[in-house]
Design an enzyme around this catalytic site. Structure first.
Site, PDB file in Angstrom:
ATOM      1  N   GLU A 198       0.833  -1.214   0.000  1.00 20.94           N
ATOM      2  CA  GLU A 198       0.000   0.000   0.000  1.00 20.94           C
ATOM      3  C   GLU A 198       0.870   1.268   0.000  1.00 20.94           C
ATOM      4  O   GLU A 198       0.540   2.258  -0.651  1.00 20.94           O
ATOM      5  CB  GLU A 198      -0.949  -0.024   1.208  1.00 20.94           C
ATOM      6  CG  GLU A 198      -2.031  -1.098   1.038  1.00 20.94           C
ATOM      7  CD  GLU A 198      -2.879  -1.267   2.278  1.00 20.94           C
ATOM      8  OE1 GLU A 198      -2.304  -1.602   3.336  1.00 20.94           O
ATOM      9  OE2 GLU A 198      -4.100  -1.064   2.206  1.00 20.94           O
ATOM     10  N   GLU A 248      -3.680  -9.620   3.762  1.00 21.59           N
ATOM     11  CA  GLU A 248      -4.477  -9.298   4.952  1.00 21.59           C
ATOM     12  C   GLU A 248      -5.635 -10.260   5.160  1.00 21.59           C
ATOM     13  O   GLU A 248      -5.960 -10.613   6.295  1.00 21.59           O
ATOM     14  CB  GLU A 248      -5.015  -7.863   4.864  1.00 21.59           C
ATOM     15  CG  GLU A 248      -3.975  -6.780   5.120  1.00 21.59           C
ATOM     16  CD  GLU A 248      -3.226  -6.338   3.867  1.00 21.59           C
ATOM     17  OE1 GLU A 248      -3.202  -7.104   2.878  1.00 21.59           O
ATOM     18  OE2 GLU A 248      -2.654  -5.232   3.875  1.00 21.59           O
TER      19      GLU A 248
HETATM   20  N1  3HC Z   1       4.049  -7.905  11.751  1.00 23.71           N
HETATM   21  C1  3HC Z   1       4.717  -8.342  12.847  1.00 23.71           C
HETATM   22  N2  3HC Z   1       5.583  -9.378  12.824  1.00 23.71           N
HETATM   23  C2  3HC Z   1       5.763  -9.991  11.637  1.00 23.71           C
HETATM   24  C3  3HC Z   1       5.090  -9.593  10.465  1.00 23.71           C
HETATM   25  C4  3HC Z   1       4.205  -8.489  10.547  1.00 23.71           C
HETATM   26  N3  3HC Z   1       3.527  -8.021   9.476  1.00 23.71           N
HETATM   27  N4  3HC Z   1       5.481 -10.402   9.457  1.00 23.71           N
HETATM   28  C5  3HC Z   1       6.364 -11.257   9.992  1.00 23.71           C
HETATM   29  N5  3HC Z   1       6.539 -11.026  11.300  1.00 23.71           N
HETATM   30  C6  3HC Z   1       7.465 -11.690  12.236  1.00 23.71           C
HETATM   31  C7  3HC Z   1       7.124 -13.164  12.436  1.00 23.71           C
HETATM   32  O1  3HC Z   1       6.179 -13.306  13.470  1.00 23.71           O
HETATM   33  C8  3HC Z   1       8.481 -13.721  12.818  1.00 23.71           C
HETATM   34  O2  3HC Z   1       8.710 -13.365  14.160  1.00 23.71           O
HETATM   35  P1  3HC Z   1       9.531 -14.350  15.138  1.00 23.71           P
HETATM   36  O3  3HC Z   1      10.871 -14.494  14.515  1.00 23.71           O
HETATM   37  O4  3HC Z   1       9.502 -13.655  16.438  1.00 23.71           O
HETATM   38  O5  3HC Z   1       8.751 -15.629  15.131  1.00 23.71           O
HETATM   39  C9  3HC Z   1       9.441 -12.907  11.961  1.00 23.71           C
HETATM   40  O6  3HC Z   1       8.733 -11.725  11.610  1.00 23.71           O
HETATM   41  C10 3HC Z   1       9.860 -13.607  10.682  1.00 23.71           C
HETATM   42  O7  3HC Z   1       8.701 -14.064  10.011  1.00 23.71           O
HETATM   43  P2  3HC Z   1       8.631 -15.514   9.350  1.00 23.71           P
HETATM   44  O8  3HC Z   1       9.157 -16.529  10.287  1.00 23.71           O
HETATM   45  O9  3HC Z   1       7.250 -15.684   8.828  1.00 23.71           O
HETATM   46  O10 3HC Z   1       9.687 -15.321   8.177  1.00 23.71           O
HETATM   47  P3  3HC Z   1       9.622 -15.825   6.681  1.00 23.71           P
HETATM   48  O11 3HC Z   1      10.851 -15.297   6.052  1.00 23.71           O
HETATM   49  O12 3HC Z   1       9.340 -17.287   6.627  1.00 23.71           O
HETATM   50  O13 3HC Z   1       8.356 -15.103   6.018  1.00 23.71           O
HETATM   51  C11 3HC Z   1       6.945 -13.239   5.466  1.00 23.71           C
HETATM   52  C12 3HC Z   1       8.354 -13.713   5.860  1.00 23.71           C
HETATM   53  C13 3HC Z   1       6.577 -13.805   4.095  1.00 23.71           C
HETATM   54  C14 3HC Z   1       6.957 -11.756   5.435  1.00 23.71           C
HETATM   55  C15 3HC Z   1       5.910 -13.735   6.493  1.00 23.71           C
HETATM   56  O14 3HC Z   1       6.369 -13.415   7.786  1.00 23.71           O
HETATM   57  C16 3HC Z   1       4.551 -13.124   6.342  1.00 23.71           C
HETATM   58  O15 3HC Z   1       3.773 -13.595   5.546  1.00 23.71           O
HETATM   59  N6  3HC Z   1       4.250 -12.080   7.131  1.00 23.71           N
HETATM   60  C17 3HC Z   1       2.945 -11.472   7.167  1.00 23.71           C
HETATM   61  C18 3HC Z   1       2.732 -10.517   6.019  1.00 23.71           C
HETATM   62  C19 3HC Z   1       1.385  -9.877   6.124  1.00 23.71           C
HETATM   63  O16 3HC Z   1       0.388 -10.517   6.377  1.00 23.71           O
HETATM   64  N7  3HC Z   1       1.328  -8.556   5.931  1.00 23.71           N
HETATM   65  C20 3HC Z   1       0.129  -7.813   6.103  1.00 23.71           C
HETATM   66  C21 3HC Z   1       0.107  -7.236   7.481  1.00 23.71           C
HETATM   67  S1  3HC Z   1      -1.414  -6.456   7.894  1.00 23.71           S
HETATM   68  C22 3HC Z   1      -1.337  -4.955   7.094  1.00 23.71           C
HETATM   69  O17 3HC Z   1      -0.369  -4.650   6.459  1.00 23.71           O
HETATM   70  C23 3HC Z   1      -2.526  -4.085   7.301  1.00 23.71           C
HETATM   71  C24 3HC Z   1      -2.526  -2.927   6.379  1.00 23.71           C
HETATM   72  O18 3HC Z   1      -3.334  -3.205   5.286  1.00 23.71           O
HETATM   73  C25 3HC Z   1      -3.071  -1.705   7.076  1.00 23.71           C
END
Ligand code: 3HC
Length: 696
Positions: free
Chosen positions: A108, A128
């Site tokens: 975004e 999301e």
């Molecule tokens: N917020 C907080 N923590 C997050 C995060 C996020 N968006 N994304 C990842 N993390 C944390 C994980 O919990 C993990 O923490 P830990 O080491 O303490 O367990 C660490 O980051 C590493 O994450 P992964 O183990 O999942 O690492 P990978 O490399 O396997 O994957 C990733 C990376 C593809 C980015 C995966 O973490 C992921 O899919 N994250 C979520 C992405 C997401 O859903 N984004 C949307 C967020 S909501 C949003 O943006 C709302 C907006 O529209 C207003």
């Protein structure tokens, strides 16, 4: 949190703002404050001609910091929306330089920029919906204006990422570069700064070809199948649909309101709980010794489980050798594997060369000597301790001393198996779920003598396979199947007390389960649990209530779908359960013999009896240390047993209901139905101390 540098070129200076918030450049309140300030300064600085936004480490940015939702930090100014507006309204060109991934709020942010440029290996997504929310910083409104309604709908409501070449062909990014991402982004900013035409702002972009309402109907149908029972996908679709009639400001206001509704609701809290629960479960224990690299795996048994496991290993590019007792068994297993790959090929899931490469990784043998050089053996033979012990002692004799010996047993004692070998520290359980090439859950069963490096090696191997490994201890049925016993026990009691199989199953489907317990039994084959009950019969106390319904059904040769009948009947070749009046008669007869009075059963009672049976057993499992965390149980139930993700798993669900209320109902069941409902001591303790499973 934001590193701000000035890059100077012959044509002028560009501010390079780098989001630096490891590990994923999550956009928390700190990043928002720093980014807002850095943007303000860059816009005010007359020396600066353009602004490049990029990320440090492996990603551009993976979105809002999920941990801050529902906390005061999420309300701290500036909001992500305000920053995106700042980027978009900037009089100087803003360019997002994307590498790794731009996800959620990260994408975004990039949509707020005037231009987007990306490295070839980057990915883009709005995931999301998988967290039970929707893109709340303009994604549902700006993305359709950039790439069109259809593709945007798919990304917003489906949640899957696309790669850089797809992004380029959709027009999501202007340029794809191999190297020098940031300097090329700076050049793009400088070029734009001298152009006379205005900067491209998505807020002013017209919505492209108006979509037929069928697109939205189709998306709703798809969401119903893919995200059963979840409300977020429907809200995502509604937001995108508004782009047809609302201007950007109205659309953003609508999106904001629906985002708030979702983020404060139980479904999204449950889905976010699962996001962190999965990551916690998948963390291996701390290991001092070196891990065993698993380069070649042996599988004993080419039945349903053995072939599925072999495929999931070959799919990860690892060699497998399958062992069977006779040629017919081996040939049958091989045909099953070839058939499954042929079906993936015909559905376009795999290419011809993928299939060939995977088949080439699977070899077959009738001779245990073929296992002499493997790093891991997974025994997937008949569920009988005698058979398994014999296999383990043969494996012990033929395999290298450091080969890990694993059993795919779903119930039997790993310690007993370990004792039949000379290497108990190398013996472990790997309970895969059927179909093993599809299901992601893997219960990793730690015996009392299993070494931590063996567990660590198995976790690393599981992650290579794309599985979710969850560490569990030894007991009958481990975590998942042990909890299934009281769950199905209550379903069978409810039948005797007056419910029909359809009533039980449909109430649980409406609750969100993928399938009710009776249909699940028919699908899995009723003979498996029948064998387990027969095994336990000699030690079953006579005074404890026992339902003979399932045994009586099995005695009639009705072993589920595979015999065309079980709790339901099935037309030849069909998996659709059809109510069978003969079963109603059988149930009534069993109830009469057992002296159970039949009555009206409500859906509420069906849910409470089955769900609280799971929760009570889950609490015992936790207290005994068979599961490490309540959230591990949730992961097991959602990933392996069709428990609805939007309820977060049985233990999270209990917390949502309130443990005091759950305990009060269990105590009521205890009074009415007897000692099988004795409340778990841990549950009582938590309620006495005003705590929840999440507090453990
Ligand atoms: N917020 C907080 N923590 C997050 C995060 C996020 N968006 N994304 C990842 N993390 C944390 C994980 O919990 C993990 O923490 P830990 O080491 O303490 O367990 C660490 O980051 C590493 O994450 P992964 O183990 O999942 O690492 P990978 O490399 O396997 O994957 C990733 C990376 C593809 C980015 C995966 O973490 C992921 O899919 N994250 C979520 C992405 C997401 O859903 N984004 C949307 C967020 S909501 C949003 O943006 C709302 C907006 O529209 C207003």
């Amino acid at each position: 949190m934001i590193a701000s540098q000035t890059a100077t070129f012959p044509q002028g200076a560009v501010a390079v703002l780098t989001i630096d918030n490891p590990p994923v450049n999550g956009i928390g309140s700190g990043v928002r404050v720093a980014l807002g300030k850095a943007l303000e300064e860059a816009i005010a600085n007359p020396m600066i001609k353009g602004i490049v936004l990029t990320g440090s480490g492996s990603f551009f940015s993976c979105g809002a910091d999920i941990r801050e939702f529902n906390t005061p930090k999420s309300r701290q100014e500036p909001s992500l929306r305000a920053i995106i507006e700042q980027l978009e309204n900037s009089p100087k060109p803003t360019v997002a330089a994307i590498h790794g991934a731009a996800l959620g709020g990260g994408l975004e942010l990039a949509l707020g920029c005037h231009y987007r440029i990306a490295q070839a290996k980057s990915s883009f997504g709005l995931p999301e919906v998988k967290l039970g929310i929707l893109p709340g910083a303009g994604g549902t409104q700006r993305l359709p204006r950039l790439i069109g309604i259809g593709p945007a709908l798919e990304m917003v409501a489906g949640g899957d990422s696309i790669d850089a070449s797809q992004a380029q062909s959709l027009g999501l990014i202007e340029r794809l570069v191999q190297t020098d991402l940031v300097s090329q982004a700076c050049e793009l900013a400088l070029e734009a700064s001298i152009r006379t035409e205005g900067l491209p702002r998505l807020s002013r972009a017209p919505i492209g070809a108006t979509a037929d309402s069928k697109v939205f109907d189709e998306a709703r149908k798809l969401a119903g199948r893919r995200y059963r029972g979840c409300i977020a996908p429907l809200e995502c679709i509604a937001c995108v649909e508004k782009t047809l009639t609302f201007d950007l400001d109205e659309g953003l206001a609508f999106e904001r309101e629906r985002f708030q509704f979702l983020v404060n609701g139980d479904q999204s809290k449950a889905q976010r709980h699962l996001f962190f629960a999965e990551r916690a479960a998948m963390k291996p224990p701390k290991v001092e010794a070196e891990l065993t690299p698993i380069r070649k795996v042996g599988i004993v048994g080419a039945g349903t489980m053995g072939t599925g496991i072999a495929m999931s290993i070959a799919n990860a590019g690892i060699s497998v050798v399958m062992i069977e007792r006779d040629q017919a068994g081996l040939d049958h297993g091989w045909e099953v594997i070839k058939g499954n790959y042929a079906s993936s090929l015909s559905r376009g899931k795999l290419s011809d060369s993928d299939v060939k490469a995977r088949l080439a990784l699977i070899s077959r043998s009738l001779d245990y000597a073929a296992l002499a050089d493997v790093d891991l053996v997974i025994e997937a033979a008949f569920e009988d301790m005698g058979v398994k012990k014999e296999i383990f002692s043969r494996l012990d004799a033929v395999c290298k001393p450091d080969t890990i010996l694993a059993s795919n047993t779903s119930r039997l004692d790993i310690n007993d198996l370990a004792a039949s070998t000379s290497r108990p520290s190398k013996v472990i359980g790997t309970h895969f779920f059927s179909p093993a090439n599809v299901m992601r859950l893997l219960e990793v069963v730690q015996g009392t003598r299993t070494a931590t490096d063996v567990i660590g090696s198995l976790f690393a191997f599981a992650r290579k396979l794309g599985k979710i490994p969850v560490l569990v201890g030894v007991c009958d049925g481990f975590v998942g199947n042990r909890m299934v016993s009281p769950y199905t026990r209550e379903a069978h009691f409810l039948l005797e007390e007056g419910a029909t199989p359809e009533q039980v199953d449909s109430a649980l489907r409406r609750f969100g389960m993928a399938m009710g317990p009776l249909q699940m039994g028919d699908m899995a084959g009723l003979d498996i649990s029948w064998a387990a009950r027969k095994r336990m019969a000699p030690t079953r106390p006579a005074h404890i209530r026992y339902s003979k319904v399932a045994d009586t059904i099995c005695e009639l040769g009705r072993l589920g779908q595979k015999t065309g009948a079980g709790f339901y009947r099935y037309e030849s070749g069909s998996r659709t359960p059809i109510s069978d009046p003969a079963i109603d008669v059988l149930i009534a007869e069993c109830a009469r013999e057992a002296g159970v009075e039949r009555r009206e059963i409500t859906d509420v009672e069906i849910i409470q009896r089955t769900m609280y049976a799971l929760v009570n057993e889950g609490a015992r499992i936790l207290q005994e240390g068979i599961a490490q965390r309540a959230s591990d149980i949730d992961v097991i139930y959602v990933a392996g047993y069709g428990f609805p993700a939007f309820r977060g798993g049985p233990m999270f669900y209990a917390d949502t209901v309130g443990l005091a209320e759950v305990l009060a109902t269990i105590e009521r069941f205890h009074d009415r139905h007897g000692e099988l409902w004795a409340p778990a001591p841990l549950l009582k303790e938590l309620v006495e101390n005003g705590r929840s499973f999440a507090d453990l």
